[in-house]
Write a protein that holds these residues in place. Structure first.
Motif, mmCIF file in Angstrom:
data_model
loop_
_atom_site.group_PDB
_atom_site.id
_atom_site.type_symbol
_atom_site.label_atom_id
_atom_site.label_comp_id
_atom_site.label_asym_id
_atom_site.label_seq_id
_atom_site.Cartn_x
_atom_site.Cartn_y
_atom_site.Cartn_z
ATOM 1 N N UNK A 10 35.108 37.489 28.063
ATOM 2 C CA UNK A 10 36.103 36.518 28.495
ATOM 3 C C UNK A 10 35.911 36.183 29.975
ATOM 4 N N UNK A 11 35.646 37.214 30.780
ATOM 5 C CA UNK A 11 35.522 37.004 32.220
ATOM 6 C C UNK A 11 34.145 36.475 32.620
ATOM 7 N N UNK A 12 33.240 36.426 31.653
ATOM 8 C CA UNK A 12 31.937 35.805 31.873
ATOM 9 C C UNK A 12 31.911 34.361 31.385
ATOM 10 N N UNK A 13 32.991 33.926 30.753
ATOM 11 C CA UNK A 13 33.080 32.592 30.186
ATOM 12 C C UNK A 13 33.444 31.585 31.287
ATOM 13 N N UNK A 14 32.595 30.592 31.537
ATOM 14 C CA UNK A 14 32.884 29.606 32.601
ATOM 15 C C UNK A 14 34.219 28.896 32.422
ATOM 16 N N UNK A 15 34.619 28.672 31.178
ATOM 17 C CA UNK A 15 35.911 28.024 30.931
ATOM 18 C C UNK A 15 37.063 28.883 31.441
ATOM 19 N N UNK A 16 36.975 30.192 31.196
ATOM 20 C CA UNK A 16 38.056 31.072 31.629
ATOM 21 C C UNK A 16 38.009 31.311 33.130
ATOM 22 N N UNK A 17 36.837 31.272 33.712
ATOM 23 C CA UNK A 17 36.726 31.469 35.154
ATOM 24 C C UNK A 17 37.462 30.399 35.947
ATOM 25 N N UNK A 18 37.732 29.263 35.314
ATOM 26 C CA UNK A 18 38.474 28.190 35.971
ATOM 27 C C UNK A 18 39.987 28.416 35.950
ATOM 28 N N UNK A 19 40.459 29.380 35.158
ATOM 29 C CA UNK A 19 41.891 29.689 35.112
ATOM 30 C C UNK A 19 42.284 30.333 36.448
ATOM 31 N N UNK A 20 43.334 29.836 37.111
ATOM 32 C CA UNK A 20 43.610 30.255 38.488
ATOM 33 C C UNK A 20 43.905 31.735 38.687
ATOM 34 N N UNK A 21 44.385 32.406 37.661
ATOM 35 C CA UNK A 21 44.724 33.819 37.820
ATOM 36 C C UNK A 21 43.696 34.757 37.192
ATOM 37 N N UNK A 22 42.619 34.231 36.652
ATOM 38 C CA UNK A 22 41.653 35.065 35.929
ATOM 39 C C UNK A 22 41.022 36.115 36.832
ATOM 40 N N UNK A 23 40.518 35.718 37.988
ATOM 41 C CA UNK A 23 39.828 36.658 38.855
ATOM 42 C C UNK A 23 40.779 37.695 39.442
ATOM 43 N N UNK A 24 41.986 37.282 39.826
ATOM 44 C CA UNK A 24 42.953 38.233 40.372
ATOM 45 C C UNK A 24 43.353 39.259 39.319
ATOM 46 N N UNK A 25 43.460 38.823 38.064
ATOM 47 C CA UNK A 25 43.751 39.770 36.981
ATOM 48 C C UNK A 25 42.638 40.799 36.850
ATOM 49 N N UNK A 26 41.400 40.335 36.824
ATOM 50 C CA UNK A 26 40.275 41.259 36.694
ATOM 51 C C UNK A 26 40.192 42.189 37.896
ATOM 52 N N UNK A 27 40.370 41.661 39.105
ATOM 53 C CA UNK A 27 40.336 42.500 40.302
ATOM 54 C C UNK A 27 41.418 43.577 40.247
ATOM 55 N N UNK A 28 42.584 43.207 39.748
ATOM 56 C CA UNK A 28 43.682 44.173 39.643
ATOM 57 C C UNK A 28 43.355 45.264 38.637
ATOM 58 N N UNK A 29 42.814 44.869 37.486
ATOM 59 C CA UNK A 29 42.440 45.844 36.460
ATOM 60 C C UNK A 29 41.396 46.814 37.002
ATOM 61 N N UNK A 30 40.397 46.280 37.687
ATOM 62 C CA UNK A 30 39.300 47.122 38.167
ATOM 63 C C UNK A 30 39.723 48.025 39.322
ATOM 64 N N UNK A 31 40.821 47.687 40.004
ATOM 65 C CA UNK A 31 41.250 48.497 41.145
ATOM 66 C C UNK A 31 42.168 49.644 40.753
ATOM 67 N N UNK A 32 42.554 49.718 39.493
ATOM 68 C CA UNK A 32 43.425 50.792 39.014
ATOM 69 C C UNK A 32 42.579 51.871 38.339
ATOM 70 N N UNK A 33 42.647 53.076 38.868
ATOM 71 C CA UNK A 33 41.819 54.174 38.352
ATOM 72 C C UNK A 33 42.707 55.289 37.819
ATOM 73 N N UNK A 34 42.832 55.425 36.495
ATOM 74 C CA UNK A 34 43.707 56.456 35.938
ATOM 75 C C UNK A 34 43.242 57.878 36.219
ATOM 76 N N UNK A 35 41.989 58.032 36.603
ATOM 77 C CA UNK A 35 41.478 59.367 36.934
ATOM 78 C C UNK A 35 41.642 59.720 38.406
#
Length: 435
Positions: free
Chosen positions: A348-373
């Motif tokens: 989904x995050x590699x899809x050019x269509x979704x990359x144009x969604x204004x909150x897509x990158x911030x969502x991914x950055x937020x997910x990747x910055x949370x470390x349950x370990x």
């Protein structure tokens, strides 16, 4: 790809082929949460039934009620549901107990390796997937760009809590019914409990030290709760002690919140047709205090199958359909890319269509910055960001969150709430044999 063709592609998988001969008169029962993406999914299931012959009955519940119902059902082997909507807390524990069907035989077309590693890891036990993510999320700031500009302030991509409190005060306009900030205060370990725990991480707090001793008698927890209550009393909505995800979503969409810090999945709703402020929404990472941890969580609402169901094959068939790449395409075709279930698949995050969604990158950055370990400033013995992944946590945290909500409502002091939380937690952990 046409609507009809997409649906056929979504269901043309090996499990469907294997079960279509005997699934014509089968009905599965699914328990789910009353969040927008789940409601949207229900709107497409008639097409799933038309393609497969499998009927679907929905039991749609408020979040706290859902957790209680599915937990009771699975621990008592009640057999009410063929699929349960569960998350990263329940799945590894229930999988380890043998209460869930392993999803280790999903079809090649499903492409299980495409699931984001953070989501697959949180929904697995000993490397085996026990629930498939319908959507994944972290949390982030959603804010009114027009109100921020009117206040003469500019939101950083990665703000501090001090900035957020100042901005909330500047944007609050009681006469216009605008609250500077809307946050969860509602009791429930996955409601207000999840928010305050994630927030506490950024203040250097933790639930337990390395000896499983409760830590609510610490300066870090006092700082967290006092900051939260002071800010919300000054700039939050009336009755915030009983507001959860859906209540704050409604307030934001009505234009009554300057900022809302909550699940990244809400981005599609605050920018959608039901939002009166859709054209004036910006996004930023959840706040920190400079200690190296942000206050965002990590979660997935996922579909799991209770062990012992007589409809295992049909349940897997539905899960493959509902959590597939093709389902994402189906929603995108009919409702736009901004409305697809986010946070679950790498593609989904590699899809050019979704990359144009204004909150897509911030969502991914937020997910990747949370470390349950590694979620706390000081070492802790548990896995989890907004929860501790031990069986006792849900019960303890539900009680603790009730004490916190009572403090938010002014029914007791923060100090009293923390003292009760300390006693509740230490007593439960000692009874459970942790110390």
């Amino acid at each position: 790809m046409s609507f009809k063709h997409t649906l056929r592609a979504a269901t043309a998988m090996s499990l469907i082929t294997a079960t279509s001969a005997f699934a014509q008169d089968t009905t599965i029962t699914i328990a789910t949460v009353n969040n927008g993406d789940m409601i949207r999914m229900q709107g497409y299931t008639d097409q799933f039934t038309a393609d497969t012959g499998i009927g679907v009955e929905w039991v749609t519940l408020e979040e706290n009620v859902l957790r209680q119902r599915v937990t009771t059902d699975i621990t008592t082997n009640g057999g009410q549901f063929d699929i349960m909507t569960i998350g990263m807390y329940e799945t590894p524990i229930w999988g380890a107990n043998g209460w869930l069907v392993a999803l280790d035989d999903l079809s090649a077309d499903y492409d299980v390796d495409d699931i984001l590693p953070a989501m697959a890891g949180g929904l697995s036990h000993d490397g085996t997937l026990y629930a498939a993510p319908f959507y994944g999320e972290s949390s982030m700031i959603m804010y009114r760009t027009d109100l921020m500009e009117a206040a003469g302030m500019e939101m950083p991509d990665a703000p501090t809590w001090e900035f957020i409190a100042d901005a909330a005060a500047a944007m609050t306009d009681r006469d216009a019914e605008i609250n500077g900030i809307c946050l969860r205060g509602k009791a429930g370990w996955g409601e207000g409990g999840a928010f305050i725990t994630a927030m506490s991480n950024s203040f250097g707090a933790r639930w337990f030290d390395e000896g499983w001793n409760a830590q609510f008698d610490t300066e870090q927890w006092a700082n967290t709760l006092n900051f939260f209550k002071t800010m919300m009393d000054a700039s939050g909505p009336a009755g915030y002690a009983t507001n959860g995800f859906n209540e704050n979503l409604s307030l934001f969409n009505q234009g009554k919140c300057g900022m809302w810090i909550d699940a990244t999945v809400a981005a599609s709703f605050v920018t959608g047709d039901d939002s009166t402020v859709a054209d004036s929404v910006g996004f930023a990472l959840a706040p920190d205090t400079g200690l190296g941890k942000r206050s965002n969580w990590l979660w997935a609402w996922a579909l799991g199958i209770p062990a012992g169901t007589a409809q295992e094959a049909e349940a897997k068939q539905f899960i493959e359909w509902a959590t597939s790449k093709d389902y994402i395409e189906l929603v995108a075709e009919n409702e736009g890319w901004a409305n697809v279930p986010p946070g679950a698949r790498t593609s989904l995050y590699e899809n050019p269509n979704y990359q144009e969604v204004p909150f897509a990158q911030m969502t991914l950055d937020s997910i990747l910055s949370a470390d349950p370990n590694d979620s706390t400033v000081d070492p802790s013995p548990y896995v989890g960001v907004q929860f501790a992944a031990i069986p006792e946590f849900a019960g303890i945290a539900t009680e603790v969150s009730q004490e916190f909500s009572a403090a938010y409502a002014g029914q007791q002091t923060v100090e009293e709430a923390l003292a009760k939380a300390q006693a509740i937690t230490d007593e439960a952990m000692e009874a459970a044999g942790y110390k």
